[in-house]
Design a protein around this motif. Structure first.
Motif, PDB file in Angstrom:
ATOM      1  N   VAL A 234      39.144  93.205 -32.606  1.00  0.00           N
ATOM      2  CA  VAL A 234      39.266  93.249 -34.069  1.00  0.00           C
ATOM      3  C   VAL A 234      40.435  92.386 -34.539  1.00  0.00           C
ATOM      4  O   VAL A 234      40.321  91.648 -35.524  1.00  0.00           O
ATOM      5  N   GLY A 235      41.558  92.455 -33.839  1.00  0.00           N
ATOM      6  CA  GLY A 235      42.701  91.631 -34.218  1.00  0.00           C
ATOM      7  C   GLY A 235      42.404  90.148 -34.126  1.00  0.00           C
ATOM      8  O   GLY A 235      42.828  89.358 -34.985  1.00  0.00           O
ATOM      9  N   THR A 236      41.651  89.756 -33.093  1.00  0.00           N
ATOM     10  CA  THR A 236      41.301  88.346 -32.916  1.00  0.00           C
ATOM     11  C   THR A 236      40.347  87.871 -33.999  1.00  0.00           C
ATOM     12  O   THR A 236      40.544  86.814 -34.608  1.00  0.00           O
ATOM     13  N   VAL A 237      39.304  88.664 -34.265  1.00  0.00           N
ATOM     14  CA  VAL A 237      38.322  88.266 -35.285  1.00  0.00           C
ATOM     15  C   VAL A 237      38.968  88.246 -36.672  1.00  0.00           C
ATOM     16  O   VAL A 237      38.655  87.378 -37.493  1.00  0.00           O
ATOM     17  N   ALA A 238      39.890  89.156 -36.933  1.00  0.00           N
ATOM     18  CA  ALA A 238      40.602  89.129 -38.214  1.00  0.00           C
ATOM     19  C   ALA A 238      41.366  87.822 -38.377  1.00  0.00           C
ATOM     20  O   ALA A 238      41.421  87.246 -39.473  1.00  0.00           O
ATOM     21  N   SER A 239      41.950  87.329 -37.295  1.00  0.00           N
ATOM     22  CA  SER A 239      42.662  86.047 -37.376  1.00  0.00           C
ATOM     23  C   SER A 239      41.690  84.892 -37.612  1.00  0.00           C
ATOM     24  O   SER A 239      42.026  83.914 -38.289  1.00  0.00           O
ATOM     25  N   TRP A 240      40.466  84.989 -37.058  1.00  0.00           N
ATOM     26  CA  TRP A 240      39.444  83.979 -37.347  1.00  0.00           C
ATOM     27  C   TRP A 240      39.154  83.940 -38.851  1.00  0.00           C
ATOM     28  O   TRP A 240      39.069  82.857 -39.449  1.00  0.00           O
ATOM     29  N   LEU A 241      38.979  85.110 -39.445  1.00  0.00           N
ATOM     30  CA  LEU A 241      38.652  85.165 -40.867  1.00  0.00           C
ATOM     31  C   LEU A 241      39.780  84.594 -41.714  1.00  0.00           C
ATOM     32  O   LEU A 241      39.530  83.949 -42.742  1.00  0.00           O
ATOM     33  N   VAL A 242      41.005  84.837 -41.303  1.00  0.00           N
ATOM     34  CA  VAL A 242      42.146  84.263 -42.023  1.00  0.00           C
ATOM     35  C   VAL A 242      42.103  82.742 -41.947  1.00  0.00           C
ATOM     36  O   VAL A 242      42.402  82.043 -42.923  1.00  0.00           O
ATOM     37  N   SER A 243      41.735  82.211 -40.792  1.00  0.00           N
ATOM     38  CA  SER A 243      41.624  80.759 -40.651  1.00  0.00           C
ATOM     39  C   SER A 243      40.587  80.185 -41.608  1.00  0.00           C
ATOM     40  O   SER A 243      40.746  79.074 -42.125  1.00  0.00           O
ATOM     41  N   LEU A 244      39.514  80.926 -41.856  1.00  0.00           N
ATOM     42  CA  LEU A 244      38.454  80.453 -42.737  1.00  0.00           C
ATOM     43  C   LEU A 244      38.766  80.680 -44.221  1.00  0.00           C
ATOM     44  O   LEU A 244      38.460  79.831 -45.060  1.00  0.00           O
ATOM     45  N   LEU A 245      39.366  81.832 -44.539  1.00  0.00           N
ATOM     46  CA  LEU A 245      39.466  82.260 -45.930  1.00  0.00           C
ATOM     47  C   LEU A 245      40.863  82.158 -46.522  1.00  0.00           C
ATOM     48  O   LEU A 245      41.016  82.137 -47.740  1.00  0.00           O
ATOM     49  N   ASP A 246      41.898  82.150 -45.690  1.00  0.00           N
ATOM     50  CA  ASP A 246      43.282  82.004 -46.131  1.00  0.00           C
ATOM     51  C   ASP A 246      43.663  82.983 -47.245  1.00  0.00           C
ATOM     52  O   ASP A 246      44.140  82.576 -48.314  1.00  0.00           O
ATOM     53  N   PRO A 247      43.485  84.291 -47.031  1.00  0.00           N
ATOM     54  CA  PRO A 247      43.815  85.259 -48.081  1.00  0.00           C
ATOM     55  C   PRO A 247      45.317  85.502 -48.186  1.00  0.00           C
ATOM     56  O   PRO A 247      46.083  85.190 -47.271  1.00  0.00           O
TER      57      PRO A 247
END
Length: 318
Positions: A234-247
């Protein structure tokens, strides 16, 4: 959004889940007046929802309150107020139609439950004041929503919530062939533990209860492996989403996400480590509204139904 107080006015808010349907009468200032809940496992979800709404309507009438809107969150894909999936509950009829018939003249909004929780956290909870909030709901299942300027992004088909459908990072588990939800959700953790040990437990909390010195050595070892790998995933995938969405901020909601348990600590540590390369990476915060986030978000969608929409579509019609 400003909540304007009106004497005697309430909205009906419904948070439907896989085990129960929880409803409440909510004043415009966000205070809960009355709650009503029914189990949802044995009966079609639409009928349980209707019974909860009917009970709340009777309570409002008895108390001299006027219902000005209804907002409902459901654990399914939702597009334009219509459920488009039956993956969690056995829907026999569109609940929005049933509720509109039960509350004549009252505007009814229907949304995905994760978007309701995200909306509440973005406007009133841990993400308040941030322009962009990435909300991750981590509980029995796994889902996510991006909130921009207080409005949920729905996607073209209303399906921009499917965090659990992503894969498991190969650096966490190169052998896993299923999706992230079956690996790291509360149900997934219990299922993987059962596959390793033959011991069936209800969910992740019971698996984590084995992480004690008194626990059986084999069971404790399997629990440590399953819990650690789930948190890392979950921590890894959350970092993927940050890379895509930059919240601006990442908010962890849901039963596991707000548990403050070892699995969320592992996820947060992994997320922080992977985001250390960013000079101003977003923080990962626990949701602030707890189990009331879904209800409050449903109430917000009802209030928005009389003004601005609660969700922002990102594409044209099919």
């Amino acid at each position: 959004m400003t909540l304007h107080d009106q004497n005697g006015s309430v909205v009906v808010a419904v948070d439907a889940g896989g085990t129960k349907v929880l409803g409440a009468l909510v004043r415009p200032d966000g205070s809960l007046v009355r709650e009503h809940a029914l189990p949802s496992r044995k009966d079609p979800g639409s009928q349980v929802t209707l019974r909860v709404v009917s009970a709340l309507a009777a309570s409002a009438a008895a108390d001299g309150l006027t219902i000005t809107g209804a907002g409902c969150g459901f654990p399914e894909y939702v597009r334009d107020g219509r459920l488009t999936a039956r993956e969690v509950l056995d829907w026999t009829e569109q609940p929005g139609d049933l509720i509109a018939a039960a509350l004549p003249g009252v505007p009814v909004t229907v949304e995905s439950d994760v978007r309701c929780g995200a909306l509440a956290e973005a406007r009133m909870g841990a993400g308040r004041g941030a322009r962009s909030v990435l909300y991750l709901s981590w509980g029995t299942g796994l889902s996510s929503t991006l909130v921009l300027d207080g409005v949920c992004v729905t996607g073209r088909r209303g399906e921009a919530i499917a965090l659990g459908e992503l894969g498991v990072p190969s650096e966490v588990d190169s052998r896993w062939r299923g999706n992230l939800e079956r690996y790291a959700s509360g149900l997934g953790i219990a299922e993987r533990f059962a596959a390793m040990t033959g011991l069936a437990l209800p969910g992740a909390r019971e698996v984590m209860a084995l992480l004690t010195p008194e626990a059986d050595a084999a069971g404790a070892a399997a629990a440590r492996e399953v819990v650690k790998s789930a948190g890392l995933a979950v921590g890894t995938v959350a970092s993927w989403l940050v890379s895509l969405l930059d919240p601006d901020v990442v908010v962890l909601g849901g039963g596991l996400g707000t548990s403050g348990s070892v699995v969320t600590a592992i996820a947060a540590e992994r997320f922080t480590a992977l985001n250390a390369r960013r000079p101003c990476g977003p923080p990962m915060l626990p949701a602030a509204l707890g189990s009331r986030a879904g209800l409050l978000g449903a109430a917000l969608t009802a209030l928005d139904g009389c003004g601005e929409p609660a969700s922002r579509p990102t594409g044209g019609p099919l």
